[in-house]
Structures are given as C-alpha cells and as structure tokens.
Design a protein around this motif. Structure first.
Motif, mmCIF file in Angstrom:
data_model
loop_
_atom_site.group_PDB
_atom_site.id
_atom_site.type_symbol
_atom_site.label_atom_id
_atom_site.label_comp_id
_atom_site.label_asym_id
_atom_site.label_seq_id
_atom_site.Cartn_x
_atom_site.Cartn_y
_atom_site.Cartn_z
ATOM 1 N N VAL A 47 38.000 14.148 -10.240
ATOM 2 C CA VAL A 47 37.861 13.734 -8.893
ATOM 3 C C VAL A 47 36.428 13.293 -8.499
ATOM 4 O O VAL A 47 36.203 12.517 -7.843
ATOM 5 N N ALA A 48 35.572 14.112 -9.222
ATOM 6 C CA ALA A 48 33.947 13.653 -9.141
ATOM 7 C C ALA A 48 33.771 12.135 -9.430
ATOM 8 O O ALA A 48 33.146 11.519 -8.858
ATOM 9 N N VAL A 49 34.501 11.820 -10.494
ATOM 10 C CA VAL A 49 34.324 10.458 -11.023
ATOM 11 C C VAL A 49 34.860 9.397 -10.073
ATOM 12 O O VAL A 49 34.255 8.556 -9.678
ATOM 13 N N LEU A 50 36.019 9.764 -9.652
ATOM 14 C CA LEU A 50 36.681 8.799 -8.841
ATOM 15 C C LEU A 50 36.010 8.739 -7.528
ATOM 16 O O LEU A 50 35.837 7.489 -6.757
ATOM 17 N N ALA A 51 35.652 9.803 -7.025
ATOM 18 C CA ALA A 51 34.811 9.967 -5.860
ATOM 19 C C ALA A 51 33.548 8.978 -5.512
ATOM 20 O O ALA A 51 33.099 8.384 -4.862
ATOM 21 N N SER A 52 32.846 9.111 -6.904
ATOM 22 C CA SER A 52 31.493 8.499 -7.053
ATOM 23 C C SER A 52 31.766 6.930 -7.019
ATOM 24 O O SER A 52 31.006 6.071 -6.407
ATOM 25 N N ALA A 53 32.922 6.430 -7.866
ATOM 26 C CA ALA A 53 33.086 5.133 -7.991
ATOM 27 C C ALA A 53 33.571 4.700 -6.255
ATOM 28 O O ALA A 53 33.363 3.533 -6.122
ATOM 29 N N GLN A 54 34.481 5.540 -5.660
ATOM 30 C CA GLN A 54 34.895 4.942 -4.497
ATOM 31 C C GLN A 54 33.537 4.890 -3.559
ATOM 32 O O GLN A 54 33.544 4.109 -2.457
ATOM 33 N N LEU A 55 32.552 5.728 -3.483
ATOM 34 C CA LEU A 55 31.297 5.605 -2.757
ATOM 35 C C LEU A 55 30.602 4.382 -2.982
ATOM 36 O O LEU A 55 30.420 3.612 -1.743
ATOM 37 N N THR A 56 30.574 3.775 -4.433
ATOM 38 C CA THR A 56 29.941 2.629 -4.659
ATOM 39 C C THR A 56 30.639 1.467 -3.966
ATOM 40 O O THR A 56 30.150 0.426 -3.699
ATOM 41 N N ALA A 57 31.873 1.449 -4.642
ATOM 42 C CA ALA A 57 32.907 0.220 -4.298
ATOM 43 C C ALA A 57 32.860 0.300 -2.774
ATOM 44 O O ALA A 57 33.107 -1.023 -2.314
ATOM 45 N N GLY A 58 32.835 1.281 -1.946
ATOM 46 C CA GLY A 58 33.004 0.947 -0.450
ATOM 47 C C GLY A 58 31.824 0.150 0.220
ATOM 48 O O GLY A 58 31.903 -0.454 1.136
ATOM 49 N N VAL A 59 30.644 0.059 -0.444
ATOM 50 C CA VAL A 59 29.583 -0.591 -0.249
ATOM 51 C C VAL A 59 30.142 -2.424 -0.161
ATOM 52 O O VAL A 59 30.066 -3.170 0.471
ATOM 53 N N GLY A 60 30.806 -2.618 -1.573
ATOM 54 C CA GLY A 60 31.218 -3.721 -1.820
ATOM 55 C C GLY A 60 32.258 -4.391 -0.879
ATOM 56 O O GLY A 60 32.223 -5.459 -0.370
ATOM 57 N N VAL A 61 33.359 -3.390 -0.845
ATOM 58 C CA VAL A 61 34.316 -3.944 0.053
ATOM 59 C C VAL A 61 33.929 -3.945 1.549
ATOM 60 O O VAL A 61 34.473 -4.748 2.333
ATOM 61 N N ALA A 62 33.238 -3.033 1.971
ATOM 62 C CA ALA A 62 32.789 -2.932 3.568
ATOM 63 C C ALA A 62 31.917 -4.183 3.800
ATOM 64 O O ALA A 62 31.828 -4.792 4.695
ATOM 65 N N SER A 63 31.025 -4.648 2.901
ATOM 66 C CA SER A 63 30.267 -5.805 3.019
ATOM 67 C C SER A 63 31.243 -7.062 3.091
ATOM 68 O O SER A 63 30.671 -7.980 4.077
ATOM 69 N N ALA A 64 32.130 -7.235 2.358
ATOM 70 C CA ALA A 64 33.106 -8.186 2.275
ATOM 71 C C ALA A 64 33.722 -8.215 3.644
ATOM 72 O O ALA A 64 33.826 -9.235 4.453
ATOM 73 N N VAL A 65 34.505 -7.411 4.196
ATOM 74 C CA VAL A 65 35.381 -7.304 5.317
ATOM 75 C C VAL A 65 34.291 -7.426 6.616
ATOM 76 O O VAL A 65 34.545 -8.022 7.810
ATOM 77 N N SER A 66 32.969 -6.901 6.793
ATOM 78 C CA SER A 66 32.123 -7.129 7.815
ATOM 79 C C SER A 66 31.957 -8.432 8.054
ATOM 80 O O SER A 66 31.724 -8.935 9.140
ATOM 81 N N VAL A 67 31.689 -9.406 6.766
ATOM 82 C CA VAL A 67 30.835 -10.644 7.162
ATOM 83 C C VAL A 67 31.938 -11.744 6.975
ATOM 84 O O VAL A 67 31.719 -12.892 7.362
#
Length: 417
Positions: free
Chosen positions: A14-34
């Motif tokens: 769960v810790a590994v999955l959560a860490s990857a999600q935290l980082t990937a969230g920046v990428g996906v949210a940046s895409a959705v926002s702009v």
C-alpha cells in the motif's frame, strides 16, 4: 491468514502504491487543469474546450480492460508501469501540441494520458489484493487519498507552467505539461522498483467483456456499484470540465481558477479515508446514498453560480458559489466512487470471473460514462450555460437514486413478510 496478518503483509504494498499515486497525481491533474484552456486557445473556440478532458477519460476507459488483463497475466507491477509510461508518452505528445498549436495532437496526447488515469484506478484495486472484505474500503481509500497531494498541487502549476511555456516558445498555458511528464515518469519508476506482486495463484479463466458485465449486473451489489461509479463520475467530469472555461470567460484569473480546481480536487481526495472507513463501518450502500445527496447539493450551488453570472448577481458571488459547489461535487464523487469501488472489490474476489476482469469492466463502465459526459459538456455549456449544465448533471443522478431505492426495498422485503 488472519486479518491482522493480511494487514501486515499488505502495508509495504500500500505504501508503494500510495507513493506512486501521490506523484502521478501531479501529472494527471496538470493535464486535466490546462487541457480545456489549451484546447480553447489552439482552436479558437470554447466549443472544443471539453474535448481534452473527454479524451483523458475515454483513454482511461479504453485502456482499463487491457490493463486489467495485463495485470491478471503479468502482475500488477507490469500493468501499472505500462499505464503510467503510456501517460508519460501522452504528456510528451501534448507538449508537442502546445509547440505546434495543434488540437489533434493535444487530443492524441490527452487520450494517452488516460493511461495514467487507468493505472490510478487499478492501483486502488491492487491495494485490496489479499485484504479481508471488512477492510477493503479502508485500504482502497488510502491509495485514493494519496492522490490528493499531487492532484491539489497540479492545478496550482498552471501559472508557473504558463511562464515556463512562454520561455520555451510554446503556447504559454501548455507549459504545465512539462511538470506532468516528469511526474508521470517518476511514478512509473516508483512502481517498477518498489512494487512486489504476490505469488501467483490459480484464478478463474478470463471471460469476454460482455459476459463479465452480465455477471456483475446480475448481482445486486454489482449492479449498484456499476451505476454509482458511472453516474457519479459522469456528473463530476461533466461539471468540472467546463468550470474553468466558464470562470475564465467571466473574468476569473488563472490563479483563482487554479485555487478553485485545487479545492475541488481536495474534496475529491482529502476525505477518502473517512469515506472508506464509513463504507466498512456503515456499509457501502449507505455511503453511496450520502455521496449522491452531496452531489445533488453541489450541482445546486454551481447552477446558482451560473445564474449569478447571467446577470442576477456579482461575479464575486458567482465565484464563491462555484467554489462551494465544486468542493461539494468533489466530496460527493469521493463518497460515491469509493463506496462503489468497495462493492466491486468485494464482489470481484467472490465471483466466478477473474478479479482483475471484474475490476477492469467496472473501470471501463466508469470511464465511458465520464467520457460521454465530457464530450457533451462543452456543447451543453454553449447551449444551456453553466446553470443548465449543472442542472443536467443533477438529472444524471436519477438512475442512481432509483437504484438506491430499489436496493433498499429489496433489503427491506424479507422483514415485511
């Protein structure tokens, strides 16, 4: 294996999955926002502004089942790394679209970024592997919650991204894709290095998508889960995708839009562990009902925002109501989708179909519903305004309300005999 032992075994996972999600969230949210703003700039028309969000969600839907089957065949690590790598490639294509002012390239990149969204959806199910049914909601929600930091940070990169884009000679708003590309590559690396799949066990044979869908639909909990995932996601995508366009068109600054979208995303993720805990404590159906109510109230506030901007109030009041409404829509989405995913997660480990197939079909359904809403949202905004779009979002919840009432009657029926 005891529940305590299961929790101990899955903690590093769960810790590994959560860490990857935290980082990937920046990428996906940046895409959705702009995405919407960039589409409007390169095409010259607000009518196309909903297409990147639609492409994101459609890409997630189309990749969901192949990614789930890859997970069943080669393991979660391979599947999640593949999805994130596809998303990183999509971010690179979108960055090129900003350099060339090309709408087709932007849509192609957005479609591939959907791979990151599909990987994120699968990650929440991956966290429930080997976990007792009574804890699936809680564990699932932890991975969803981990997306919050990155997802909240992402929209706030609009303004620095615009400065970076201008310095690189791009359409300024496209500069945020640079941050997205880096974040998605880092997330893929975290999964590749850190995730360890459990020893493979014998699993049910894969079925056709339609057969798996029929099997899920035939189960009352599965049916409610599918309807909840589809309608909740459609409402959130449809209203949120056009919010930045609506606000920007009425004079809101990019900084304010970034703050509003961040607040919305905070609503989507920050209370995820609470909703997961409630799903395990109260039962997922009760949390779906709670989320549906919050979504309806949120649509009411965004409708009021459009009404204020139509000449019935100041733009400052409209901004306030839009902010409140989007936060509530985020909270409602969180409650509905986490509880619905809990229903699907439990069902997937007790049915005849392979768990990854059931999970993939659920994500496919969710993605197609969101893509359809996103595709129509730009047209709805142009034809009905922000108020009409918000009312249409509320109407989309009618099937879910009907399903909840039917499920309640079914549960109450034995006691009335």
């Amino acid at each position: 294996m005891s529940t305590r032992a299961q929790g101990r075994v899955n903690r590093p996972r769960v810790a590994v999955l959560a860490s990857a999600q935290l980082t990937a969230g920046v990428g996906v949210a940046s895409a959705v926002s702009v995405g919407g703003l960039l589409a409007e700039q390169v095409s010259g028309s607000a009518a196309y502004s909903g297409l990147p969000q639609t492409a994101n969600v459609l890409g997630a839907a189309l990749i969901a089942v192949p990614l789930a089957r890859l997970a069943g065949r080669a393991g979660r690590r391979t599947a999640l790394t593949t999805g994130l790598a596809l998303a990183a490639g999509g971010a690179a294509v979108a960055l090129l679209s900003a350099a060339l002012s090309s709408l087709p390239l932007l849509l192609a990149g957005s479609l591939l970024v959907g791979g990151g969204m599909a990987a994120g959806l699968q990650a929440r199910f991956a966290a429930t592997d080997g976990v007792a049914d009574a804890r699936r909601g809680t564990v699932l929600s932890i991975v969803v919650w981990a997306s919050s930091i990155g997802a909240i940070l992402g929209p706030n990169l609009i303004e620095p991204g615009a400065r970076l884009g201008a310095s690189l000679g791009l359409v300024p708003i496209g500069g945020a894709w640079v941050f997205g590309l880096i974040a998605l590559l880092v997330a893929a690396l975290v999964i590749r290095i850190g995730l360890r799949d459990p020893r493979p066990a014998s699993a049910p044979a894969r079925r056709r998508i339609v057969d798996t869908l029929r099997a899920v639909w035939a189960n009352a909990d599965g049916r409610l889960g599918l309807i909840a995932m589809a309608t909740g996601h459609a409402v959130m995508v449809g209203v949120m995708a056009m919010s930045s366009v609506h606000l920007h068109g009425h004079g809101s600054s990019l900084r304010f839009i970034g703050i509003v979208i961040s607040a919305h995303v905070a609503g989507m993720y920050m209370l995820a562990p609470v909703f997961g805990w409630l799903a395990d404590r109260w039962g997922p159906r009760s949390v779906v009902a709670l989320g549906t109510t919050v979504l309806l109230i949120g649509c009411g506030f965004t409708a009021a925002s459009g009404w204020a901007d139509a000449g019935h109030g100041s733009h400052a009041i409209a901004e306030l109501w839009a902010t409140v409404g989007l936060v509530l829509i985020g909270l409602g989405w969180s409650a509905v989708t986490i509880a619905a995913a809990t229903l699907i997660a439990v069902l997937s480990h007790h049915g005849r179909a392979a768990p990854t197939d059931v999970q993939g079909v659920a994500d496919l359904t969710m993605g197609l519903a969101g893509a359809s809403a996103g595709a129509l949202s730009g047209l709805a905004l142009a034809a009905l305004g922000y108020t009409g779009l918000s009312i249409a979002g509320a109407v989309l919840l009618v099937p879910l309300v009907v399903a909840l009432l039917a499920h309640r009657r079914r549960l109450a029926a034995p006691s009335t005999r």
